[in-house]
Design a protein around this motif. Structure first.
Motif, PDB file in Angstrom:
ATOM      1  N   THR A   1     -53.330 -11.835 -33.993  1.00 18.64           N
ATOM      2  CA  THR A   1     -53.281 -12.656 -32.777  1.00 18.64           C
ATOM      3  C   THR A   1     -52.982 -14.088 -33.185  1.00 18.64           C
ATOM      4  OG1 THR A   1     -54.865 -11.274 -31.577  1.00 18.64           O
ATOM      5  CG2 THR A   1     -54.596 -13.534 -30.814  1.00 18.64           C
TER       6      THR A   1
ATOM      7  N   ASN B   1     -52.992 -18.078 -32.340  1.00 15.12           N
ATOM      8  CA  ASN B   1     -53.906 -18.928 -31.578  1.00 15.12           C
ATOM      9  C   ASN B   1     -53.645 -20.374 -31.968  1.00 15.12           C
ATOM     10  OD1 ASN B   1     -57.579 -19.298 -31.574  1.00 15.12           O
ATOM     11  ND2 ASN B   1     -56.089 -19.982 -30.107  1.00 15.12           N
TER      12      ASN B   1
ATOM     13  N   GLY C   1     -50.945 -10.427 -29.858  1.00 18.65           N
ATOM     14  CA  GLY C   1     -51.605 -11.169 -28.799  1.00 18.65           C
ATOM     15  C   GLY C   1     -51.475 -12.657 -29.032  1.00 18.65           C
TER      16      GLY C   1
ATOM     17  N   VAL D   1     -59.285 -11.058 -30.149  1.00 22.05           N
ATOM     18  CA  VAL D   1     -58.628 -10.773 -31.424  1.00 22.05           C
ATOM     19  C   VAL D   1     -58.907  -9.336 -31.855  1.00 22.05           C
ATOM     20  CG1 VAL D   1     -58.631 -11.356 -33.897  1.00 22.05           C
ATOM     21  CG2 VAL D   1     -58.610 -13.181 -32.182  1.00 22.05           C
TER      22      VAL D   1
ATOM     23  N   LEU E   1     -57.888  -7.119 -27.868  1.00 19.51           N
ATOM     24  CA  LEU E   1     -56.867  -7.579 -26.920  1.00 19.51           C
ATOM     25  C   LEU E   1     -57.408  -7.691 -25.492  1.00 19.51           C
ATOM     26  CD1 LEU E   1     -53.596  -5.814 -28.143  1.00 19.51           C
ATOM     27  CD2 LEU E   1     -54.405  -8.129 -28.623  1.00 19.51           C
TER      28      LEU E   1
END
Length: 543
Positions: A222, A224, A250, A484, A487
Motif C-alpha cells: 500500500t 501512503n 492500495g 494495509v 484493504l
C-alpha cells in the motif's frame, strides 16, 4: 562444568549483540534493532544521480556486492528549505513558528545529491517467508523538503505489533526542488520532468524485487503519503493509464490528491530564472549546463524563485505538472479520462488546509487585491467573467473563512480567512472531493476530515491530521494498519468506529475530533457549491 557455565552469559551477550543482516544479491546488508523494530536504513535503489546522471531518469542498481552499512539514518536529498518571510507581522510569525515546531519538514541529517536510497523497517525477528504486508511511505514537504530520516516508522510498526497485525514500513528518498521538478520546454523535450515521481516508481519496483528478503509480501503493498507524498500517491495512481504494474494494491492520501495543475511548459519563466541565476543563460544547451554546475549553484539559483510561504502556496513552481512522459495530461484530466488505478483508497484532509499558505498573502488586504491575487496566481488564463462567481462563493466574511468554525476570530489580516478558505479548497479539499466523486462508484473509497491538532491562529492546519499517525500511533494509525493488512480500514481496534465507504449521495466522512468522543461520521457537504465551482475552473483552466 562450572568453567563452561561461567562463559555462558558472555556467549548469550554476543548472540544478542549480533546485528541483523539481509542478503541482497551478493551483498550483506547490516541493520540495527531498537526494541521491537529492526531497521535497515539507506539502501541504494538507484545509481547516484550526479554528474551526467543529474537531471536524468533514475538508473537502477544493476547488482549489489560487498557490505552495506544500513545502521544510521539515510542521507537526505538536497533540501530547498523555504525561509519565512522577513516582513511577516509578529503574530503570524509566532503562529508559523509554533506550526513548524509541531510539524517539522526536515532534520539535521546530512544532505547530498547522492541520496536515492530506501529504508526498510520490520518487526524484530521477521524472517524471509513471513509475507507481511507493506506500507510504502512517500514523504511530504512541498516537493522541496522531506526525507526518510524525518519520517521513521518505528511507532507505526510497534502499534501494528500491538494490534496483532504486523506490517513492514518502507520509506524512499526521492529528488527534490531543482534536482527533480524543474519545468519548461527544455525539460519537457528532454523527457526529464517530474523526476522525483520517477524516483518513487523505481523505488516501488525495488520493493517488488527485494522485499521478500526482509519478510515482506510484494503482492501486499500500500502506498501512503502526506501532502506532497499524498499528491505523489495520487499521481502514481493516474500515471501509465492507471496500470499499477503490480507495484501496489492500495493507496492512502493524507492531504493531497491528483493536482489541478496544467502543463509543465507553463513553468518556462521559472526555468529561465534558474538558468540565468546559475550562469547558464549563454550556454548553447542550458539543460546540459545545469548538469555541470556545482550542486550549490543550482540550489542557490532555485532559491531565487517563490517558495512555499510566498504566493501562493502549493500552486507554485515545484508542483508536478503534465510532462508528456510520467503525466501524459494534466492530472485531473487523466482522472476524467479514467486513467486511474482501480484499487481501494483512503483520502482525507485537515479542516484548515489553507491557513499556512495564506500567511504568505497576508498583504492582500482589499477586494481588488484579492481578485487580482486569485487571477494572477491561480487562474491567469480564465476570463474575468468566468472567474467572477468564485468571489461570491468565497466572500470576505471572516465567520465563513478558515480557520473554520471559529467565527470572526483568527482574522490574522484583512482577507486572511477568505484567502485561507480559498487556497485550502482549490489545492486540497476540492481535488479530494472531485477524486472521490469520480471514483467512489467504481472502487472502494473512504474519506475523513480532522478537527484535531489546532495551532494558535491557524486552526487545524495542513499536516496536523497525519503527523500523529507516525509520531503517536493514534486511532487513525489503527485504520491505516488495518487497511494495509486487509484493504478495508474497518475492524481495526476498539479505538475505532465503523467507517462507511464513500459515495456521491451519502458522502459519509469520518471526522477526527478532540475530546472524549474522538470519532464520528458526518456528511462531506461543506462548501459543495463553492468547491464544484473551483473544480470546474481548474479543469477548464489548470493551474
Amino acid at each position: 562444568m562450572l568453567h563452561v557455565l561461567a562463559f555462558l552469559p558472555v556467549a548469550f551477550a554476543l548472540v544478542r549483540a549480533t546485528p541483523p543482516t539481509v542478503l541482497l544479491d551478493k551483498a550483506l546488508v547490516v541493520g540495527t534493532t531498537n526494541d521491537s523494530v529492526t531497521s535497515f536504513f539507506g539502501i541504494p535503489y538507484a545509481e547516484p544521480p550526479v554528474n551526467d546522471l543529474r537531471l536524468r531518469l533514475p538508473k537502477p542498481i544493476a547488482a549489489y556486492q560487498g557490505t552495506i552499512n544500513a545502521t544510521v539514518p539515510a542521507t537526505q536529498c538536497i533540501q530547498l528549505v523555504p525561509p519565512l518571510r522577513s516582513d511577516l507581522p509578529l503574530e503570524i510569525l509566532e503562529d508559523l513558528i509554533a506550526y513548524i515546531t509541531e510539524i517539522p519538514a526536515t532534520t539535521a541529517t546530512a544532505q547530498s545529491e547522492d541520496c536515492l536510497s530506501i529504508s526498510v523497517q520490520v518487526p524484530a525477528g521477521t524472517k524471509p517467508g513471513a509475507n507481511l504486508p507493506i506500507l510504502a511511505y512517500i514523504y511530504g514537504g512541498g516537493f522541496t523538503t522531506g526525507s526518510t530520516a524525518a519520517n521513521p516508522g518505528d511507532v507505526l510498526i510497534r502499534r501494528s505489533i500491538e494490534l496483532g497485525k504486523p506490517i513492514i514500513f518502507v520509506n524512499m528518498n526521492y529528488r527534490l526542488g531543482p534536482f527533480a521538478f524543474l519545468g519548461g520546454k527544455e525539460i519537457k523535450e528532454a523527457g526529464v520532468g517530474n523526476l522525483g515521481l520517477h524516483d518513487q516508481r523505481l523505488a516501488l519496483k525495488w520493493i517488488q524485487q527485494h522485499i521478500s528478503a526482509f519478510g515482506g509480501d510484494p503482492k501486499k503493498v500500500t502506498i501512503n503519503g502526506l501532502s506532497a507524498g499524498a499528491i505523489s500517491v495520487g499521481l502514481q495512481m493516474v500515471t501509465n493509464d492507471g496500470n499499477t504494474e503490480g507495484l501496489f494494491r492500495g493507496g492512502i492520501m493524507h492531504a493531497g490528491s491528483p493536482l489541478p495543475t496544467g502543463d509543465i511548459e507553463a513553468l518556462q519563466p521559472a526555468y529561465d530564472i534558474v538558468v540565468e541565476q546559475a550562469g547558464c543563460a549563454a550556454a548553447a544547451d542550458t539543460l546540459e549546463c545545469l548538469r555541470q554546475v556545482p550542486a550549490a549553484t543550482l540550489l542557490n539559483a532555485a532559491a531565487a524563485l517563490p517558495n512555499l510561504f510566498d504566493l501562493p502556496g502549493l500552486a507554485e513552481v515545484w508542483a508536478p505538472r503534465a510532462d508528456g512522459v510520467f503525466l501524459q495530461a494534466p492530472p485531473q484530466h487523466l482522472v476524467l479520462a479514467g486513467s486511474v488505478a482501480n484499487i481501494p483508497f483512503i483520502t482525507g484532509d485537515a479542516l484548515d488546509e489553507g491557513t499556512i499558505f495564506a500567511t504568505g498573502s497576508f498583504n492582500v488586504t482589499t477586494e481588488a487585491e484579492f481578485r487580482d491575487f486569485v487571477q494572477q496566481e491561480f487562474f491567469p488564463d480564465a476570463p474575468a467573467d468566468v472567474l467572477a462567481p468564485i468571489f461570491d462563493l468565497y466572500p470576505n466574511v471572516p465567520a465563513e473563512g478558515s480557520p473554520f468554525e471559529t467565527g470572526d476570530a483568527n482574522e490574522l489580516a484583512p482577507e486572511f480567512k477568505r484567502s485561507a478558505a480559498f487556497q485550502g479548497d482549490v489545492v486540497f479539499q476540492a481535488p479530494r472531493r472531485f477524486f472521490l466523486d469520480q471514483r467512489s462508484l467504481k472502487q472502494p473509497t473512504w474519506t475523513y476530515t480532522s478537527k484535531r491538532g489546532a495551532v494558535k491562529g491557524l486552526g487545524c492546519p495542513h499536516g496536523s491530521d497525519a503527523t500523529p499517525v507516525l509520531t503517536q500511533g493514534n486511532d487513525l494509525a489503527d485504520y491505516v494498519i488495518q487497511f494495509v493488512t486487509t484493504l478495508d480500514p474497518n475492524g481495526a481496534s476498539n479505538r475505532t468506529i465503523p467507517w462507511p465507504r464513500y459515495d456521491p449521495l451519502e458522502r459519509s466522512m469520518l471526522t477526527l475530533l478532540p475530546g472524549d468522543t474522538p470519532l464520528e461520521i458526518v456528511p462531506d457537504t461543506a462548501r459543495l457549491e463553492a468547491m464544484a465551482g473551483l473544480t470546474g475552473l481548474s479543469i477548464a483552466f489548470p493551474l
